[in-house]
Motif scaffolding. Structure first.
Motif, PDB file in Angstrom:
ATOM      1  N   MET A  46      -9.466  12.333 -13.076  1.00  0.00           N
ATOM      2  CA  MET A  46      -9.427  11.921 -11.665  1.00  0.00           C
ATOM      3  C   MET A  46     -10.437  12.766 -10.894  1.00  0.00           C
ATOM      4  SD  MET A  46      -7.816  10.030  -9.392  1.00  0.00           S
ATOM      5  CE  MET A  46      -7.390   9.942  -7.702  1.00  0.00           C
TER       6      MET A  46
ATOM      7  N   SER B 141      -7.385   7.960  -3.039  1.00  0.00           N
ATOM      8  CA  SER B 141      -6.171   7.166  -2.810  1.00  0.00           C
ATOM      9  C   SER B 141      -6.328   5.743  -3.346  1.00  0.00           C
ATOM     10  CB  SER B 141      -5.820   7.129  -1.322  1.00  0.00           C
ATOM     11  OG  SER B 141      -5.423   8.413  -0.895  1.00  0.00           O
TER      12      SER B 141
ATOM     13  N   MET C 269      -5.991   6.072  -7.065  1.00  0.00           N
ATOM     14  CA  MET C 269      -4.605   6.352  -7.432  1.00  0.00           C
ATOM     15  C   MET C 269      -3.765   5.085  -7.343  1.00  0.00           C
ATOM     16  SD  MET C 269      -2.422   8.500  -8.605  1.00  0.00           S
ATOM     17  CE  MET C 269      -3.236  10.080  -8.400  1.00  0.00           C
TER      18      MET C 269
ATOM     19  N   TYR D 133      -1.750  14.842  -5.015  1.00  0.00           N
ATOM     20  CA  TYR D 133      -0.841  14.258  -6.011  1.00  0.00           C
ATOM     21  C   TYR D 133       0.577  14.149  -5.463  1.00  0.00           C
ATOM     22  CZ  TYR D 133      -4.638  14.676  -9.349  1.00  0.00           C
ATOM     23  OH  TYR D 133      -5.842  14.542  -9.986  1.00  0.00           O
TER      24      TYR D 133
ATOM     25  N   HIS E 273       1.147  11.257  -3.307  1.00  0.00           N
ATOM     26  CA  HIS E 273       1.175   9.989  -4.042  1.00  0.00           C
ATOM     27  C   HIS E 273       2.357   9.893  -5.012  1.00  0.00           C
ATOM     28  CE1 HIS E 273      -2.489   8.250  -2.428  1.00  0.00           C
ATOM     29  NE2 HIS E 273      -2.947   9.485  -2.396  1.00  0.00           N
TER      30      HIS E 273
END
Length: 168
Positions: free
Chosen positions: A95, A108, A111, A141, A144
Motif C-alpha cells: 500500500m 482511501s 483501500m 488504517y 478504515h
C-alpha cells in the motif's frame, strides 16, 4: 494542465516498472525516518521492478494488485493476496501512494477497492503490517476499520512493526 480524476484499476503485467518505481520512491522518502540508512542505501530500483514483474505476471484469482492512475501515471498501489497461515487468510501489502500526493484521498480510494475485493473473495481475517512509529499510516488504517492486534519489536530490518487485522 488540468488534473484529471484518479482512476482505480487492476494492475496489468506491464505496470511493473511504474509500480516498482513508486514503491521504491515511497520507501526512499517515507521509510527513511524509520529504517536504517544502510537499508535505505542498499536498495536497488531494478530489484523492486523485478519483484513486481514477477508478482504481476503471476496474479491468481485470490490475489489482486490495484493501482491509482492520473494522467496515465500510476500514483498509488495496493495488493491483497491470500495467505497460507492458521491466523489469517489474506494480507494487504504494497500500500503506497506517491509521496507528493499523500493526504489527497488516493489511499482511501485504493483501500475502498481493496476492501471490496476482500469482501468479494470472502476473506475472513485479513492482516497487514506497518512500521510501528509511522503514526500517520496507523491512523489511516484505523480510520478504515483496521484493528491493532500485535506489535513486533524486531519487525523488518530491525524496525518495529504493528500488525493490524480487518474482519469484514
Amino acid at each position: 494542465m488540468q488534473k484529471r480524476p484518479v482512476r482505480i484499476r487492476t494492475a496489468r503485467s506491464d505496470d511493473y516498472r511504474s509500480v516498482g518505481a513508486l514503491i521504491f520512491n515511497s520507501h526512499t522518502i517515507s521509510f527513511a525516518p524509520f529504517a536504517s540508512s544502510d537499508w535505505v542505501n542498499s536498495r536497488d530500483l531494478s530489484e523492486y521492478q523485478s519483484k513486481w514483474q514477477e508478482i504481476l505476471a503471476d496474479e491468481s484469482l485470490s490475489a489482486r494488485v490495484f493501482v491509482a492512475e492520473r494522467n496515465a501515471e500510476i500514483i498509488g498501489t495496493v495488493r491483497v493476496s491470500s495467505a497460507d497461515s492458521n491466523d489469517f487468510d489474506a494480507q494487504l501489502n504494497g500500500m503506497h501512494v506517491s509521496p507528493n500526493t499523500t493526504g489527497s484521498g488516493i489511499g482511501s480510494l485504493l483501500m475502498k477497492q481493496a476492501i471490496t475485493f476482500i469482501k468479494e473473495r470472502k476473506f475472513k481475517n485479513v492482516e497487514l503490517g506497518v512500521i510501528a512509529a509511522n503514526s500517520r499510516a496507523r491512523r489511516f488504517y484505523e480510520t478504515h476499520g483496521w484493528e491493532l492486534v500485535e506489535e513486533l519489536p524486531n519487525g523488518i530490518e530491525g524496525v518495529p512493526i504493528a500488525i493490524y487485522r480487518l474482519r469484514p
